[in-house]
Design an enzyme around this catalytic site. Structure first.
Site, PDB file in Angstrom:
ATOM      1  N   GLY A 173       0.942  -1.612   0.337  1.00 35.58           N
ATOM      2  CA  GLY A 173      -0.076  -0.276  -0.098  1.00 35.58           C
ATOM      3  C   GLY A 173       0.935   1.293  -0.073  1.00 35.58           C
ATOM      4  O   GLY A 173       0.524   2.166  -0.717  1.00 35.58           O
ATOM      5  N   ASP A 174       1.745   1.790   0.574  1.00 34.65           N
ATOM      6  CA  ASP A 174       2.905   2.347   0.974  1.00 34.65           C
ATOM      7  C   ASP A 174       3.098   2.181  -0.929  1.00 34.65           C
ATOM      8  O   ASP A 174       3.589   4.046  -1.042  1.00 34.65           O
ATOM      9  CB  ASP A 174       4.011   2.032   1.926  1.00 34.65           C
TER      10      ASP A 174
END
Length: 313
Positions: free
Chosen positions: A256-257
């Site tokens: 996600g990052d």
């Protein structure tokens, strides 16, 4: 050229250990050398942006010897830092990688506690940094002592300085942060459903909910992550769905990052929404295909772009 600023209020040292097969309630022996990495959403985004050659500064709070180790690790990676030191100790987040089942179990500490004076120092510090900032990434857990609306306050403060905030959080911090009208948000489907208090079973339902947020809070971009299925990217003018790469997932840590970092990269490069979607989903997929806390490189992402399918909704 202005920099991207990542704000991590409650960073961590990510300690990754590998076991052959994780046994709940039993004895687990780890491989000899654990991996220690600077962590926290903003910190992880800064690491990926550095891989993408985007000027980035990591800021937030750190504490104690663990905090010194975190700063040293970032500086060794060539990442500029501008953290505020507070009392206490930076937390350690344990990630247990099960080789047999290809699963990662995370055990996160609460971290240090901040004071009203610490928070005042943060806002003053950010005011100076914003003079050299184009985009801000804000996300992750909040430290003990910080008010529930701290993200809302930070977004309003950043908007006063004409910088664009990308919010990637969950729970109450996300709910209140959205109401401040950040430039972009990246909830997963569950987080969006929690916000609108209803199930969103179809892409059309998700798109409608996202457009309501855009209209109600003047948000410019909503990215809804659907995990291994891909993601939806919605603006006031257009909506696209990008499916994820067909990969053998090894770890969800940092995926996600990596998506957030690529969203920033795409915004800095002024890419069209369809291109932003392709690059972002590819970045998340490539990172998910890696072990532990390894993240994607720009070259790896570029090599897989043609494997992503995109459709306009």
């Amino acid at each position: 050229m202005k920099s991207v600023l990542t704000i991590t209020l409650n960073p961590a040292i990510d300690k990754t250990v590998i076991v052959d097969r994780f046994v709940v309630g039993g004895l687990n022996r780890i491989e000899p050398i654990p991996q220690l990495d600077p962590g926290g959403k903003g910190v992880n985004v800064a690491k990926v942006l550095k891989n993408f050659d985007v000027p980035v500064i990591a800021t937030g709070f750190v504490a104690g010897k663990q905090g010194e180790h975190l700063l040293s690790s970032l500086e060794k990676r060539g990442i500029a830092t501008s953290f505020i030191k507070v009392d206490g100790e930076t937390r350690t987040n344990l990630k247990i990688v099960d080789k047999a089942n290809k699963q990662t179990t995370e055990v996160n500490e609460a971290g240090f506690q901040v004071s009203v004076c610490d928070l005042d120092s943060l806002f003053n510090h950010l005011s100076r940094l914003y003079d050299h900032t184009s985009h801000v990434v804000l996300g992750g857990s909040i430290p003990l002592g910080a008010p529930k609306d701290i993200y809302q306050q930070l977004i309003e403060h950043a908007k006063n300085h004409q910088v664009k905030i990308i919010l990637d959080a969950d729970g109450e911090a996300f709910r209140l942060g959205v109401k401040a009208g950040p430039f972009a948000i990246k909830p997963n489907l569950y987080e969006l459903e929690q916000f609108v208090d209803q199930k969103l079973p179809t892409y059309e339902d998700i798109e409608k909910a996202a457009r309501n947020l855009i209209c109600d809070y003047n948000i410019q971009l909503v990215v809804v992550s659907l995990g291994k299925e891909g993601a939806l990217f919605i603006t006031n003018e257009s909506s696209v769905f990008a499916d994820a790469l067909s990969i053998k997932a090894k770890s969800s840590v940092g995926a996600g990052d990596s998506m957030v970092a690529m969203i920033i990269y795409s915004l800095v490069k002024n890419l069209a929404l369809e291109e932003l979607a392709i690059w972002s989903v590819t970045a998340g997929s490539v990172t998910a295909s890696k072990s532990g806390t390894e993240v994607c490189s720009l070259e790896e992402v570029a090599a897989s772009l043609d494997k992503i399918n995109v459709k306009h909704l």
